[in-house]
Design an enzyme around this catalytic site. Structure first.
Site, mmCIF file in Angstrom:
data_model
loop_
_atom_site.group_PDB
_atom_site.id
_atom_site.type_symbol
_atom_site.label_atom_id
_atom_site.label_comp_id
_atom_site.label_asym_id
_atom_site.label_seq_id
_atom_site.Cartn_x
_atom_site.Cartn_y
_atom_site.Cartn_z
ATOM 1 N N HIS A 51 0.831 -1.196 0.000
ATOM 2 C CA HIS A 51 0.000 0.000 0.000
ATOM 3 C C HIS A 51 0.871 1.254 0.000
ATOM 4 O O HIS A 51 2.058 1.203 0.302
ATOM 5 C CB HIS A 51 -0.911 0.011 1.227
ATOM 6 C CG HIS A 51 -1.971 -1.046 1.196
ATOM 7 N ND1 HIS A 51 -2.961 -1.127 2.143
ATOM 8 C CD2 HIS A 51 -2.208 -2.070 0.338
ATOM 9 C CE1 HIS A 51 -3.762 -2.140 1.878
ATOM 10 N NE2 HIS A 51 -3.318 -2.737 0.785
ATOM 11 N N GLU A 53 0.935 3.913 1.994
ATOM 12 C CA GLU A 53 1.504 4.295 3.288
ATOM 13 C C GLU A 53 2.665 3.391 3.680
ATOM 14 O O GLU A 53 3.639 3.846 4.288
ATOM 15 C CB GLU A 53 0.431 4.246 4.373
ATOM 16 C CG GLU A 53 -0.732 5.214 4.163
ATOM 17 C CD GLU A 53 -1.898 4.593 3.398
ATOM 18 O OE1 GLU A 53 -3.035 5.025 3.619
ATOM 19 O OE2 GLU A 53 -1.664 3.689 2.560
ATOM 20 N N CYS A 76 -6.528 2.122 5.913
ATOM 21 C CA CYS A 76 -7.250 0.983 6.473
ATOM 22 C C CYS A 76 -7.011 0.893 7.982
ATOM 23 O O CYS A 76 -5.923 1.188 8.478
ATOM 24 C CB CYS A 76 -6.841 -0.312 5.783
ATOM 25 S SG CYS A 76 -5.073 -0.687 5.796
ATOM 26 N N CYS A 86 -2.551 0.283 7.598
ATOM 27 C CA CYS A 86 -1.906 1.535 7.202
ATOM 28 C C CYS A 86 -2.034 2.603 8.288
ATOM 29 O O CYS A 86 -1.142 3.430 8.450
ATOM 30 C CB CYS A 86 -2.503 2.023 5.884
ATOM 31 S SG CYS A 86 -2.052 0.982 4.487
ATOM 32 N N ALA A 158 -6.784 2.763 -21.003
ATOM 33 C CA ALA A 158 -6.004 3.599 -20.097
ATOM 34 C C ALA A 158 -6.779 3.852 -18.804
ATOM 35 O O ALA A 158 -7.896 4.362 -18.835
ATOM 36 C CB ALA A 158 -5.649 4.917 -20.764
ATOM 37 N N ARG A 178 -18.864 -12.273 -11.295
ATOM 38 C CA ARG A 178 -17.670 -13.129 -11.190
ATOM 39 C C ARG A 178 -16.396 -12.285 -11.198
ATOM 40 O O ARG A 178 -15.473 -12.513 -10.414
ATOM 41 C CB ARG A 178 -17.647 -14.125 -12.354
ATOM 42 C CG ARG A 178 -16.444 -15.055 -12.365
ATOM 43 C CD ARG A 178 -16.507 -16.005 -13.538
ATOM 44 N NE ARG A 178 -16.468 -15.323 -14.807
ATOM 45 C CZ ARG A 178 -15.347 -14.873 -15.377
ATOM 46 N NH1 ARG A 178 -14.186 -15.026 -14.766
ATOM 47 N NH2 ARG A 178 -15.399 -14.269 -16.544
#
Length: 206
Positions: A51, A53, A76, A86, A158, A178
């Site tokens: 992540h 952080e 989180c 984090c 993109a 799915r």
């Protein structure tokens, strides 16, 4: 432009540049700064980990103590893997203030990150440049709400996780469910029969 707006703007630009490469996690960026000086910056790595952080805190080192972290999405408060969150990283680094663009309604954040930071004595501000950060998380939020990735028409991929490919007569909702379970958040299709079939079923966004 204030230092806060400039640093958050930089964080949003970093996250935008990472879009399409970080699924199953959203593209998040973290800028650690003191005043107008940037101490470290990072975005979610390809494949979703580490992540932002987790990368920015070690890069700033001891300089992070007493600094401000600008994060595009609420850190989180817990991790699906059980690893250190984090918000823990920011607290342990000695960060004094955290500025967040968007809150995260997922089960691993949903206010828990902000609560953990505030309980540890950090100053937390939310909503800075939230509208600018909206594009970063619209697919992620769509998947949380519906279980399916957002699908849009585009000329190329993109910033998207992948192109959605299916026969127009297939069970498109089941196919998208799915893919949502697999972690996709933003898919694209060119204009054509498949786009029309998705549009007719209310499965196309924009």
């Amino acid at each position: 432009m204030t230092d806060d707006a400039r640093h958050m703007g930089r964080a949003i630009a970093l996250a935008l540049a990472a879009m399409g490469r970080t699924w199953p996690n959203p593209a998040v960026a973290c800028v650690i700064a003191r005043g107008d000086e940037v101490l470290a910056e990072a975005a979610t790595a390809s494949g979703g980990r580490p992540h932002a952080e987790e990368q920015a805190v070690p890069a700033a080192g001891e300089a992070a103590r007493g600094a401000t972290a600008y994060v595009t999405l609420e850190p989180c408060g817990a991790r699906s893997s059980g690893r250190k969150s984090c918000s823990h990283f920011l607290v342990e680094a000695g960060i004094q203030r955290v500025v967040i663009a968007a809150l995260d309604p997922s089960p691993f954040a949903s206010g828990r990150g902000v609560e953990r930071l505030r309980k540890a004595g950090l100053e937390v501000e939310t909503g800075l440049l939230a509208e600018d950060a909206r594009v970063l998380y619209e697919g992620y939020l769509h998947r949380l709400e519906t279980g399916r990735p957002m699908v849009r028409t585009a000329r190329d991929g993109a910033g998207f996780d992948a192109q959605f490919a299916a026969a127009p007569r297939a069970d498109l909702k089941a196919e998208l469910t799915r893919l949502g379970e697999a972690g996709y958040t933003r898919l694209w299709v060119p204009e054509g029969d498949l786009a029309e079939a998705l549009r007719a079923q209310g499965l196309l966004t924009g």
